[in-house]
Design a protein around this motif. Structure first.
Motif, PDB file in Angstrom:
ATOM      1  N   HIS A  61      -3.850  -4.177   2.243  1.00 46.17           N
ATOM      2  CA  HIS A  61      -5.198  -3.715   1.925  1.00 46.17           C
ATOM      3  C   HIS A  61      -5.877  -2.921   3.035  1.00 46.17           C
ATOM      4  CE1 HIS A  61      -8.643  -3.540  -0.654  1.00 46.17           C
ATOM      5  NE2 HIS A  61      -9.345  -4.502  -0.107  1.00 46.17           N
ATOM      6  N   ASP A 120      -1.113  -2.367  -4.424  1.00 47.93           N
ATOM      7  CA  ASP A 120      -1.468  -0.948  -4.299  1.00 47.93           C
ATOM      8  C   ASP A 120      -0.217  -0.068  -4.341  1.00 47.93           C
ATOM      9  OD1 ASP A 120      -4.140  -1.432  -4.452  1.00 47.93           O
ATOM     10  OD2 ASP A 120      -4.647  -0.709  -2.452  1.00 47.93           O
ATOM     11  N   HIS A 126      -4.290  -1.355   5.498  1.00 46.10           N
ATOM     12  CA  HIS A 126      -3.399  -0.263   5.922  1.00 46.10           C
ATOM     13  C   HIS A 126      -3.229  -0.250   7.445  1.00 46.10           C
ATOM     14  CE1 HIS A 126      -4.072   2.333   2.038  1.00 46.10           C
ATOM     15  NE2 HIS A 126      -4.260   1.055   1.792  1.00 46.10           N
ATOM     16  N   HIS A 170       0.783   3.473  -2.504  1.00 46.58           N
ATOM     17  CA  HIS A 170      -0.144   4.521  -2.955  1.00 46.58           C
ATOM     18  C   HIS A 170       0.550   5.777  -3.474  1.00 46.58           C
ATOM     19  CE1 HIS A 170      -3.881   2.464  -2.296  1.00 46.58           C
ATOM     20  NE2 HIS A 170      -3.439   2.034  -1.123  1.00 46.58           N
ATOM     21  N   ASP A 201       0.818  -1.221   0.000  1.00 47.41           N
ATOM     22  CA  ASP A 201       0.000   0.000   0.000  1.00 47.41           C
ATOM     23  C   ASP A 201       0.853   1.274   0.000  1.00 47.41           C
ATOM     24  OD1 ASP A 201      -2.889  -1.102   0.226  1.00 47.41           O
ATOM     25  OD2 ASP A 201      -1.717  -2.277   1.635  1.00 47.41           O
TER      26      ASP A 201
HETATM   27 ZN    ZN Z   1      -4.397   0.251  -0.300  1.00 49.80          ZN
END
Ligand code: ZN
Length: 247
Positions: A147, A35, A149, A10, A8
């Motif tokens: 997913h 991600d 976080h 991002h 993640d």
């Molecule tokens: Zn995420």
């Protein structure tokens, strides 16, 4: 062999660079749970970095949405706006990189990786009852997931499922957790680029199975600098504000 476990990100290259600087010389192989993009201002820089690390990488829901693997309409308006912006920014070879990413679960040298859960790559495993099926049927004693976080995870000993709180305290950057025989683990390294547990520091983990430990790390980075770039890019304001609070 020591593994750097990241998830993640991002599109937050400032957080990723800070994490990699702290993890320098502490790992041999990098693993990314998906991600890479969505929300943040630096999608190309993050993908370039992950490619240069040679990280074993599986896809997340934002990677799918941005690459056009999955319909973007399921996203809330803010996530959708960020995904649309990201699509416009990506160089063609980076869009192709996202498009070809493997779906989890994947087994890496005796442990497993998933984005959401073993049975559904998009499922949020945020409570013990949601981890039970994975814990009871996982093909390996340790599975890393992302997913949510949320740094930490879940353990199974016999029939007993417990939440594992594994974030280092504010005064420290890392916390070591022993991997014990006879226990099954679902472990989340936390989010590099958008933590959601009320702690804005970037999260990641380093696993050393020869020494039977997983270290959970939290590293400060220049949040204001990322927020400036997000403002310049015209990304939605709630995404900018939440980085300050880790929510
Ligand atoms: Zn995420």
């Amino acid at each position: 062999m020591r593994y750097l476990i990241i998830s993640d990100i991002h599109a937050n290259i400032t957080a990723l660079d800070a994490a990699l600087a702290s993890a320098k010389d502490k790992w041999d192989k990098a693993v990314c749970l998906g991600d890479l993009v969505g929300y943040g201002p630096d999608p190309n820089e993050v993908i370039d970095c992950i490619r240069s690390l040679g990280a074993v990488t599986i896809r997340g829901n934002h990677d799918k949405a941005v690459a056009g693997v999955e319909n973007i309409d399921d996203f809330n308006p803010i996530a959708r706006a960020a995904a649309m912006w990201t699509r416009e920014q990506l160089r063609p070879e980076n869009r192709e990189f996202l498009h070809q990413l493997a779906q989890g679960p994947k087994t890496v040298d005796g442990f497993s990786i998933v984005h959401g859960s073993i049975y559904d790559e998009d499922q949020y495993v945020y409570a013990p009852e949601l981890a039970v099926e994975d814990l009871k049927t996982a093909p390996t004693p340790v599975t890393f997931f992302g997913h949510t976080h949320l740094q930490g995870g879940f353990t199974l000993r016999g029939e007993d499922v417990q939440a594992l709180r594994a974030s280092p305290p504010p005064s420290r950057e890392s916390l070591s957790v022993a991997v014990e025989p006879g226990t099954t683990y679902m472990l989340n390294p936390g989010s590099i680029g958008q933590p959601r547990d009320g702690n804005p520091r970037a999260g990641f983990a380093i696993a050393d199975f020869e020494n039977r430990t997983v270290e959970f790390w939290r590293i400060s980075y220049d949040v204001a600098l990322v927020q400036q770039r997000m403002t310049q890019a015209g990304l939605p304001e709630p995404l900018i504000l939440r980085l300050s609070f880790g929510r």
